[in-house]
Design an enzyme around this catalytic site. Structure first.
Site, PDB file in Angstrom:
ATOM      1  N   LYS A 142     -23.125 -48.367  17.264  1.00 16.90           N
ATOM      2  CA  LYS A 142     -22.436 -49.633  16.993  1.00 16.90           C
ATOM      3  C   LYS A 142     -21.217 -49.363  16.108  1.00 16.90           C
ATOM      4  O   LYS A 142     -20.119 -49.818  16.396  1.00 16.90           O
ATOM      5  CB  LYS A 142     -23.397 -50.606  16.318  1.00 16.90           C
ATOM      6  CG  LYS A 142     -22.766 -51.944  16.008  1.00 16.90           C
ATOM      7  CD  LYS A 142     -23.769 -52.947  15.510  1.00 16.90           C
ATOM      8  CE  LYS A 142     -23.062 -54.218  15.086  1.00 16.90           C
ATOM      9  NZ  LYS A 142     -23.971 -55.214  14.529  1.00 16.90           N
ATOM     10  N   GLU A 166     -25.549 -38.589  12.219  1.00 17.47           N
ATOM     11  CA  GLU A 166     -26.418 -37.905  13.184  1.00 17.47           C
ATOM     12  C   GLU A 166     -25.809 -37.958  14.585  1.00 17.47           C
ATOM     13  O   GLU A 166     -25.735 -36.952  15.293  1.00 17.47           O
ATOM     14  CB  GLU A 166     -27.801 -38.575  13.232  1.00 17.47           C
ATOM     15  CG  GLU A 166     -28.645 -38.414  11.990  1.00 17.47           C
ATOM     16  CD  GLU A 166     -28.458 -39.544  10.992  1.00 17.47           C
ATOM     17  OE1 GLU A 166     -27.340 -40.141  10.934  1.00 17.47           O
ATOM     18  OE2 GLU A 166     -29.416 -39.832  10.258  1.00 17.47           O
ATOM     19  N   GLY A 180     -27.906 -54.009  15.539  1.00 19.31           N
ATOM     20  CA  GLY A 180     -28.288 -52.738  16.178  1.00 19.31           C
ATOM     21  C   GLY A 180     -29.694 -52.773  16.758  1.00 19.31           C
ATOM     22  O   GLY A 180     -29.932 -52.349  17.892  1.00 19.31           O
ATOM     23  N   ARG A 181     -30.648 -53.313  15.998  1.00 18.84           N
ATOM     24  CA  ARG A 181     -32.042 -53.281  16.475  1.00 18.84           C
ATOM     25  C   ARG A 181     -32.342 -54.401  17.472  1.00 18.84           C
ATOM     26  O   ARG A 181     -33.463 -54.514  17.948  1.00 18.84           O
ATOM     27  CB  ARG A 181     -32.997 -53.293  15.276  1.00 18.84           C
ATOM     28  CG  ARG A 181     -32.749 -54.394  14.277  1.00 18.84           C
ATOM     29  CD  ARG A 181     -33.527 -54.183  12.983  1.00 18.84           C
ATOM     30  NE  ARG A 181     -33.143 -55.153  11.961  1.00 18.84           N
ATOM     31  CZ  ARG A 181     -32.126 -54.995  11.122  1.00 18.84           C
ATOM     32  NH1 ARG A 181     -31.377 -53.915  11.173  1.00 18.84           N
ATOM     33  NH2 ARG A 181     -31.855 -55.925  10.213  1.00 18.84           N
ATOM     34  N   GLU A 203     -37.030 -52.852   9.364  1.00 20.32           N
ATOM     35  CA  GLU A 203     -35.621 -52.885   8.949  1.00 20.32           C
ATOM     36  C   GLU A 203     -35.160 -54.340   8.808  1.00 20.32           C
ATOM     37  O   GLU A 203     -34.270 -54.644   8.027  1.00 20.32           O
ATOM     38  CB  GLU A 203     -34.742 -52.128   9.958  1.00 20.32           C
ATOM     39  CG  GLU A 203     -33.382 -51.756   9.392  1.00 20.32           C
ATOM     40  CD  GLU A 203     -32.604 -50.756  10.246  1.00 20.32           C
ATOM     41  OE1 GLU A 203     -32.543 -49.569   9.894  1.00 20.32           O
ATOM     42  OE2 GLU A 203     -32.055 -51.170  11.280  1.00 20.32           O
ATOM     43  N   HIS A 234     -59.480 -42.173  18.916  1.00 21.13           N
ATOM     44  CA  HIS A 234     -60.039 -40.867  18.544  1.00 21.13           C
ATOM     45  C   HIS A 234     -59.298 -40.286  17.354  1.00 21.13           C
ATOM     46  O   HIS A 234     -59.371 -39.078  17.108  1.00 21.13           O
ATOM     47  CB  HIS A 234     -59.995 -39.931  19.753  1.00 21.13           C
ATOM     48  CG  HIS A 234     -60.809 -40.474  20.890  1.00 21.13           C
ATOM     49  ND1 HIS A 234     -62.164 -40.232  21.021  1.00 21.13           N
ATOM     50  CD2 HIS A 234     -60.475 -41.315  21.902  1.00 21.13           C
ATOM     51  CE1 HIS A 234     -62.613 -40.875  22.088  1.00 21.13           C
ATOM     52  NE2 HIS A 234     -61.610 -41.546  22.636  1.00 21.13           N
ATOM     53  N   LYS A 274     -28.055 -42.428   2.582  1.00 22.31           N
ATOM     54  CA  LYS A 274     -26.937 -41.873   3.356  1.00 22.31           C
ATOM     55  C   LYS A 274     -25.876 -41.320   2.420  1.00 22.31           C
ATOM     56  O   LYS A 274     -25.347 -40.230   2.614  1.00 22.31           O
ATOM     57  CB  LYS A 274     -26.285 -42.954   4.231  1.00 22.31           C
ATOM     58  CG  LYS A 274     -27.089 -43.381   5.434  1.00 22.31           C
ATOM     59  CD  LYS A 274     -26.225 -44.328   6.276  1.00 22.31           C
ATOM     60  CE  LYS A 274     -27.042 -45.078   7.283  1.00 22.31           C
ATOM     61  NZ  LYS A 274     -26.294 -46.118   7.992  1.00 22.31           N
TER      62      LYS A 274
HETATM   63  O1  F6P Z   1     -28.942 -46.650   9.241  1.00 24.97           O
HETATM   64  C1  F6P Z   1     -29.546 -47.708   9.884  1.00 24.97           C
HETATM   65  C2  F6P Z   1     -28.744 -48.118  11.068  1.00 24.97           C
HETATM   66  O2  F6P Z   1     -27.571 -48.736  10.659  1.00 24.97           O
HETATM   67  C3  F6P Z   1     -29.527 -49.023  12.008  1.00 24.97           C
HETATM   68  O3  F6P Z   1     -29.511 -50.326  11.611  1.00 24.97           O
HETATM   69  C4  F6P Z   1     -28.836 -48.749  13.282  1.00 24.97           C
HETATM   70  O4  F6P Z   1     -29.597 -49.184  14.380  1.00 24.97           O
HETATM   71  C5  F6P Z   1     -28.667 -47.260  13.222  1.00 24.97           C
HETATM   72  O5  F6P Z   1     -28.388 -47.000  11.865  1.00 24.97           O
HETATM   73  C6  F6P Z   1     -27.602 -46.681  14.087  1.00 24.97           C
HETATM   74  O6  F6P Z   1     -26.357 -47.225  13.802  1.00 24.97           O
HETATM   75  P1  F6P Z   1     -25.140 -47.065  14.799  1.00 24.97           P
HETATM   76  O7  F6P Z   1     -25.513 -47.710  16.077  1.00 24.97           O
HETATM   77  O8  F6P Z   1     -23.987 -47.735  14.128  1.00 24.97           O
HETATM   78  O9  F6P Z   1     -24.894 -45.584  14.991  1.00 24.97           O
END
Ligand code: F6P
Length: 556
Positions: free
Chosen positions: A207, A213, A268-269, A354, A385, A513
């Site tokens: 987003k 990452e 995002g979620r 979240e 189990h 972060k």
């Molecule tokens: O760090 C949390 C977060 O902002 C989530 O809310 C989001 O889904 C995820 O990181 C990934 O964010 P992006 O889609 O901006 O890479």
């Protein structure tokens, strides 16, 4: 006014005290209509709450709490595009993404109807699916695309990953979908080792297009492509992006025509319904993706129109509040009795925790109410189990959401029957338990002597009365999965309103972060700072020293 100072809340807590010794098994005996009374159908799903520790009075008091918290007014504010994400001044309109063509419902934010933007991106997605599936889209060596790698994390990974796994039966046969999220290079390495650079398409989903990452994995994927002999000009044949920040995606080097937009009014979620679901559509088809939207839309319409007493997401939210705040449960176990839904607990962890893992209210004041429980789980029967021992006999009561799928594709019918039998047996066992006299009678019947009966009996008693909800899907179709996810989304929204939190921000992820960026720099330089804001504590310095000692400076 916060909910805790309302008379409805106080009356709910009084009722919770009165219900401590309420035995659900006895309630079933006393009321032959209990199962029907506490079950509902909506959008093709059947939900049975009757094994929860509730009675008619509980529901009445919970509904009074919903009224005091103005849940329905907040729901309508969300649907009307008001900036209910108050800390970011954003509307929350994921429902617009699944609004059906021809529906009379309009989703408008800042005076703008978003329908045409949504449709334009869906058409762009359809064109890409068509190009890839027909084999028109070719890689740099002229090969058809065989592998699609979704690179994203959190909401840009969990939803698409979970749904793509769940829709295995609808997979487009010539495409293999992969998901890379972790900044641990092992994740990317494992996936790349299964792919051929000439026939792999990377879908970079972020987003913000600033998530470390995702950008590191995307850059490494581009290097992998170039190392195979492809040129910079070939990158556009292997990379598409999904983002709310188009410029950032283009700056990364992705062809403007291959950047798929979504908007700041999609959290995002809550975003798998947008172009964030592109990998779902590529792995199945656009028709399947539209069925997923249709299932969610059916649940949206139910949530927006059903009366409170038969509004499924609202009732699920209220029962969650009852378990959390009335009965003191600290976690919720999600047990999908479906291997294909194995990623559902991880997906729900982000959606619920979240969103509602907050300790201040929308006005910034500390809350006096416990908010989101821990969400965890594993598919059945594996969980049985592993951790079900604790669910049955542990010292803490953990409510469970059982999720079962009635019809499978016809393969392994005996397995399917056994799967359902286990699911239903677990909720029954949690509720019924086993009394000391039952245990003793069984042991005597098995021929044990009195001493053995006395020593063994306490270990075999089950307290029972442990609450669960069972959700039945008719089959694992895109439609029913859409409805299921939307059910949980609306539950989470309603719980956020009940607890008084903003469910649509996530400031709690920022500090880690920030500190990681600083530590990463120091690890790269091999120099640990004992000054700065804040100075590292001794423990962190030791850990960093260990990492530097192990690897020298960790190269960027
Ligand atoms: O760090 C949390 C977060 O902002 C989530 O809310 C989001 O889904 C995820 O990181 C990934 O964010 P992006 O889609 O901006 O890479």
């Amino acid at each position: 006014m916060t909910i805790t100072s309302s008379s409805a809340w106080l009356s709910l807590l009084e009722h919770a005290d009165a219900m401590r010794d309420y035995r659900v098994a006895e309630a079933f005996q006393a009321d032959p209509a209990r199962a029907d009374r506490f079950s509902l159908r909506a959008a093709g799903l059947f939900v049975d709450f009757s094994k929860q520790r509730i009675n008619a009075e509980t529901l009445a008091r919970l509904l009074a709490v919903a009224e005091a918290a103005d849940v329905l007014a907040r729901r309508d504010a969300m649907a009307a595009g008001e900036p209910i994400n108050c800390t970011e001044q954003r509307a929350v309109l994921h429902m617009a993404l699944r609004n059906r063509a021809g529906s009379s419902r309009r989703y408008v934010t800042r005076g703008y109807d978003v329908a045409s933007d949504v449709e334009a991106v869906q058409q762009q997605m359809a064109r890409l699916c068509d190009d890839i599936h027909s084999g028109r889209w070719r890689g740099w060596r002229g090969d058809k695309i065989t592998d699609v790698v979704n690179i994203g994390i959190g909401g840009s990974d969990l939803g698409p990953f979970m749904v793509t796994e769940a829709l295995r039966r609808d997979a487009f046969p010539a495409i293999r979908a992969h998901f890379v999220s972790n900044v641990d290079g092992a994740h990317l390495q494992r996936v790349l080792s299964q792919c051929n650079p000439g026939s792999t398409l990377f879908v970079i989903v972020s987003k913000t297009f600033s998530t470390t990452e995702t950008l590191m994995n995307a850059r490494a994927a581009r290097e992998w492509l170039l190392a195979s002999g492809a040129k910079e000009r070939d990158v556009c044949k292997h990379f598409v992006a999904v983002s709310a920040y188009l410029d950032a995606a283009r700056e990364f080097g992705i062809d403007a025509a291959n950047v798929f937009q979504f908007w700041d009014w999609v959290g995002g979620r809550f975003s798998l319904w947008s172009a964030v679901g592109l990998t779902i559509a590529l792995a199945t088809s656009m028709a399947v993706f539209r069925d997923l939207l249709a299932g969610a839309h059916a649940m949206d319409e139910h949530f927006l129109t059903a009366a409170p007493e038969c509004n499924l997401p609202l009732l699920m939210a209220l029962i969650g509040v009852w378990n959390r705040n009335g009965l003191g449960a600290e976690s919720l176990c999600v047990a999908p009795y479906s291997q294909d839904l194995r990623r559902l607990p991880s997906y729900l962890q982000q959606l619920e925790m979240e969103s509602n893992g907050k300790s201040v209210g929308i006005d910034g004041a500390p809350l006096e109410v416990a908010t989101c429980p821990l969400i965890w789980g594993e598919p059945g029967t594996n969980g049985q189990h592993a951790f079900f021992q604790l669910l049955h006999q542990g010292t803490t009561v953990v409510p469970v959401d059982f999720i079962a799928v009635l019809a499978n594709d016809g393969s392994y019918p005996d397995h399917q029957r056994a799967l359902l039998a286990n699911c239903f047996a677990q909720s029954e066992a949690l509720m019924l338990g086993k009394t000391e006299s039952q245990v003793r009678a069984e042991l005597i019947e098995a021929g044990l002597d009195a001493a053995a009966v006395n020593s063994l009996a306490p270990h075999k008693i089950f307290a029972g009365n442990r609450p669960s909800t069972t959700i039945l899907l008719p089959a694992l179709t895109a439609h029913s999965i859409g409805a299921l996810i939307a059910l949980y989304e609306h539950k989470v929204f309603a719980q956020g309103v009940l607890w008084g939190v903003n469910s649509f921000d996530q400031w709690g992820v920022e500090l880690g972060k920030q500190l990681a960026r600083r530590i990463d720099l120091e690890l790269a330089e091999g120099a640990i700072s004992s000054v700065g804001k804040p100075a590292h504590d001794a423990s962190t310095r030791n850990l960093m020293a260990a990492a530097i000692g192990a690897t020298g400076s960790i190269k960027r």
